[in-house]
Design an enzyme around this catalytic site. Structure first.
Site: not given
Length: 578
Positions: A261, A309, A335, A374, A377, A414
C-alpha cells in the site's frame, strides 16, 4: 527509337535518385509493411512526374525543336509496371521469410482463439504472423457484433460471439485465448473472462491500444489474465481539485513506503506534484526498488528515501524536525494475522507504540494532516493484529481531540496481490503443480485492488476534517476457495484434476466470515460513492497515554498478560482460540 535511347538513361538516374531519397535501399524488406509499399508508390510517382517534365521540355530541345514525346498512356503503364516490379521483388522477401518461419514452427504452434475483431485484434494477428516469439495458429475470432461473423481479418475468420466460446474451444481444441478488446469496460471484460475460465484454454490479455500507440509496451508483451482482471471494478473517480489542495507543493511523508500500500500511495502521490516526497521504511530493499521505479517514471520528482523504524521515537523526531512534513500517510504496520498471533509483543511494538510515535511527532511538529491506514480486521477483532489496529484508530481520534493536526483513519479490506496475500501464494503453488492450500471451503474475504485502495485513501484524506474513520466500500465478499479455482482455471488448468485444492483448517485468530464494514455502525455517506464515515467516538488522551505506558511494561512479560491487556484496552476484541 532515338527518342527512347536518349530517355532511358535519364529515367534510370531519376528513379535511382528519388528511390534513394525515399530510403528504398535502406529498408530490411523481410519486415516490409504498408508503410514501405507507400514509400515505393510515392517514389515512383515522383519519378514519373519528373520524367514527364523531362520528356516535354528537355527532349524537345535535344531533337532540334521537333516535337517528340511518349503518349501519356505510356507513363501510366510505366508507373504500374514499376510499382509491380519494384514492390513485388521486395515484398517477395517477406513472403519467403514468413513461409520459412511457418514451416519451421508449424508442429509446435498453439491453437489460438482471439476475443475481439477490432483494431487490437488486427494488430495482434499482424504481430503473430511476423514474430517468432508469438508461436500461434489463429483458429478464429470472437465478436459480439453479429454483422462481422464470417468476415476475415488478415486471413482470420470471425466465427462466433461470446455465447459460442465454450463450444468452439471444445470443438476446435483451442489451447489459448487472448482477450483483445482493450477499450471494453471492466464489467464486459469480467463477463467474458468468467465465460473463458470454464474452458480448458489458458487465458491472456492484450495491453491497451493507447499503451501500444505511446510505445509504452509492445504488442508481443501479451500478459496472462490475472485475478485482478476478474475481480477488478470500474476505475476510481477522483476529485483531483481537492487532492491538489493538500498534496501539491507540500512535503508528504509515507511511512511503510516500500510496502504494497505504501509504495502505491507514493506512485499516486507523485502524480500530484508534491514539493517533496519522503519514503520511510525499515526494509531497504523494497524502498530501493521503489526509488529506482520513481526515478524512471517521475524523473523530476523531489524525493528522499529514509531508512528508519517507527519504533525509534528519537529518530522520528530528528526526521520530522529536519524535513517538516505537512501531510503524513501512516502505512507502516505488521499485518499478518497468524504471525502476530504468535508474536503479540511485536504487534504491540509496531502497530500500537510505533503508531503512537508517528502520531505524537505529527502533533509536536505541526503536521497539517495525518492519515492512518487501517483494516477491516479492526471491526470486532478476533486476533491481535486486528485489535492493535483498532487501538490505533482509537488513538488517532484521541490525538485529534487535542491537536491542531487533522487525524483520520481509512479502513478497508484485503488488497489483491499485496505482499503475503493469498494471490501470490496461490500463484507459487500453481507454478509448482499444487496443491493450492485454502484454510476452509467456506471462508470469504472482501477484496480491493492496490491502486483502488490507495487512490481512495488519498481521496479520503482530502475529505477529512479530523477525527473521522473513513470506511471504503469493498463490494461483495469472495470465497477464497472460488478465488483459488478461478486462478487455477486462468492458468490453463482444471481444479481438482490438474491442480488439487487442500483445506488446512482455520489459523489462530482467523475469522470464517469477514464482517461487512458497512454494517458495524451507522455510517454517513460522502460526496464519493465508495467512501463512508463511521460515527466518531469519544476517546481521551489520558486513556491513550496511560495505555501506552502499560503496553510498554507488558512487552517483556507472559503472552497471556499481553492478551489480557489487549482485551482490556480494546473492548470489541474477543480472542478466538483455534
Amino acid at each position: 527509337m532515338y527518342f527512347f535511347k536518349i530517355s532511358i538513361i535519364p529515367v534510370i538516374i531519376i528513379t535511382l535518385i528519388v528511390n534513394k531519397i525515399f530510403n528504398l535501399y535502406n529498408n530490411i524488406w523481410k519486415y516490409a509493411s504498408i508503410e514501405e509499399l507507400m514509400s515505393i508508390i510515392y517514389s515512383l510517382s515522383l519519378s514519373n512526374v519528373i520524367f514527364i517534365v523531362y520528356s516535354y521540355f528537355i527532349n524537345y530541345k535535344l531533337l532540334e525543336s521537333r516535337y517528340f514525346r511518349f503518349p501519356f498512356t505510356v507513363h501510366i503503364i510505366f508507373w504500374i509496371i514499376s510499382v509491380a516490379s519494384l514492390g513485388g521483388t521486395r515484398f517477395i522477401a517477406r513472403v519467403i521469410e514468413e513461409k520459412s518461419m511457418s514451416k519451421d514452427c508449424v508442429k509446435s504452434k498453439k491453437r489460438l482463439l482471439i476475443i475481439g475483431a477490432g483494431d487490437a485484434a488486427a494488430l495482434l494477428i499482424k504481430e503473430i504472423k511476423r514474430s517468432n516469439n508469438l508461436n500461434y495458429e489463429t483458429i478464429g475470432l470472437i465478436d459480439d457484433d453479429r454483422s462481422k461473423i464470417g468476415k476475415l481479418i488478415s486471413g482470420a475468420k470471425v466465427i462466433g460471439t461470446r455465447e459460442d466460446i465454450i463450444r468452439l474451444c471444445l470443438e476446435l481444441k483451442v489451447e489459448e485465448i487472448i482477450l483483445a478488446i482493450p477499450s471494453a469496460s471492466v464489467e464486459t471484460k469480467r463477463n467474458i473472462i468468467n465465460i473463458c475460465k470454464n474452458t480448458n484454454a489458458k487465458l491472456k490479455t492484450l495491453p491497451g491500444i493507447y499503451e501500444i500507440i505511446d510505445n509504452k509496451v509492445n504488442v508481443s508483451k501479451i500478459r496472462d489474465v490475472n485475478i485482478e482482471d476478474l475481480l477488478g471494478r470500474e476505475e476510481v473517480r477522483l476529485n483531483s481539485e481537492n487532492i491538489n489542495k493538500y498534496i501539491k507543493d507540500k512535503v508528504i511523508l509515507v511511512t511503510g513506503g516500500g510496502g504494497s500500500i505504501g509504495s502505491e500511495l507514493c506512485r499516486q502521490i507523485a502524480k500530484f506534484n508534491p514539493k517533496k516526497l519522503l519514503i520511510l521504511d525499515i526494509y531497504e530493499n523494497n524502498a530501493y526498488d521503489l526509488q529506482m521505479e520513481l526515478n524512471y517514471n517521475f524523473p523530476n520528482l523531489n524525493k528522499e528515501v529514509i531508512i528508519a523504524s517507527i519504533r525509534d521515537e528519537k529518530r522520528l523526531k530528528d526526521i520530522f524536525q529536519k524535513y517538516e512534513p505537512e501531510v503524513v500517510f501512516h502505512a507502516a504496520a505488521h499485518k499478518h494475522v497468524p504471525l502476530m498471533e504468535n508474536n503479540p509483543g511485536e504487534a504491540i511494538k509496531n502497530n500500537i507504540i510505533g503508531t503512537y510515535n508517528v502520531a505524537k511527532c505529527s502533533h509536536l511538529y505541526g503536521v497539517k494532516k495525518f492519515v492512518q491506514i487501517s483494516t477491516d480486521k479492526a471491526v470486532n477483532p478476533t486476533n491481535v493484529m486486528g485489535a492493535t489496529k483498532r487501538f490505533s484508530e482509537i488513538m488517532i481520534q484521541a490525538f485529534d481531540s487535542v491537536s491542531e493536526t487533522e487525524y483520520v483513519a481509512v479502513r478497508f479490506g484485503n488488497v489483491l496481490g499485496s505482499n503475503g496475500s493469498v494471490i501470490p501464494l496461490f500463484k507459487k503453488q500453481i507454478a509448482h503443480g499444487g496443491p493450492v492450500t485454502v484454510t476452509h471451503p467456506e471462508i470469504n474475504r472482501y477484496f480491493m485492488t492496490i491502486p483502488e485502495a490507495s487512490q481512495l485513501v488519498i481521496q479520503a484524506g482530502a475529505m477529512a476534517n479530523g477525527g473521522e474513520i473513513f470506511v471504503l466500500d469493498m463490494g461483495e465478499p469472495v470465497k477464497i476457495a472460488d478465488l483459488a479455482k478461478d486462478l487455477i482455471r486462468l492458468s490453463g488448468y482444471q481444479p481438482e484434476v490438474d491442480i488439487k485444492i487442500e483445506y488446512t483448517g482455520l489459523r489462530p485468530g482467523e475469522k470464517l466470515y469477514e464482517e461487512l464494514l458497512m454494517d458495524e455502525v451507522a455510517l454517513t455517506s460522502t460526496d464519493h460513492d465508495k467512501i463512508y464515515i463511521e460515527k466518531p467516538t469519544n476517546n481521551s488522551m489520558e486513556f491513550i497515554e496511560k495505555s501506552i505506558g502499560e503496553f510498554r511494561e507488558v512487552l517483556g512479560k507472559d503472552r497471556e498478560m499481553i492478551f489480557k491487556l489487549i482485551e482490556e484496552k480494546v473492548p470489541t476484541y474477543h480472542r478466538k482460540d483455534c
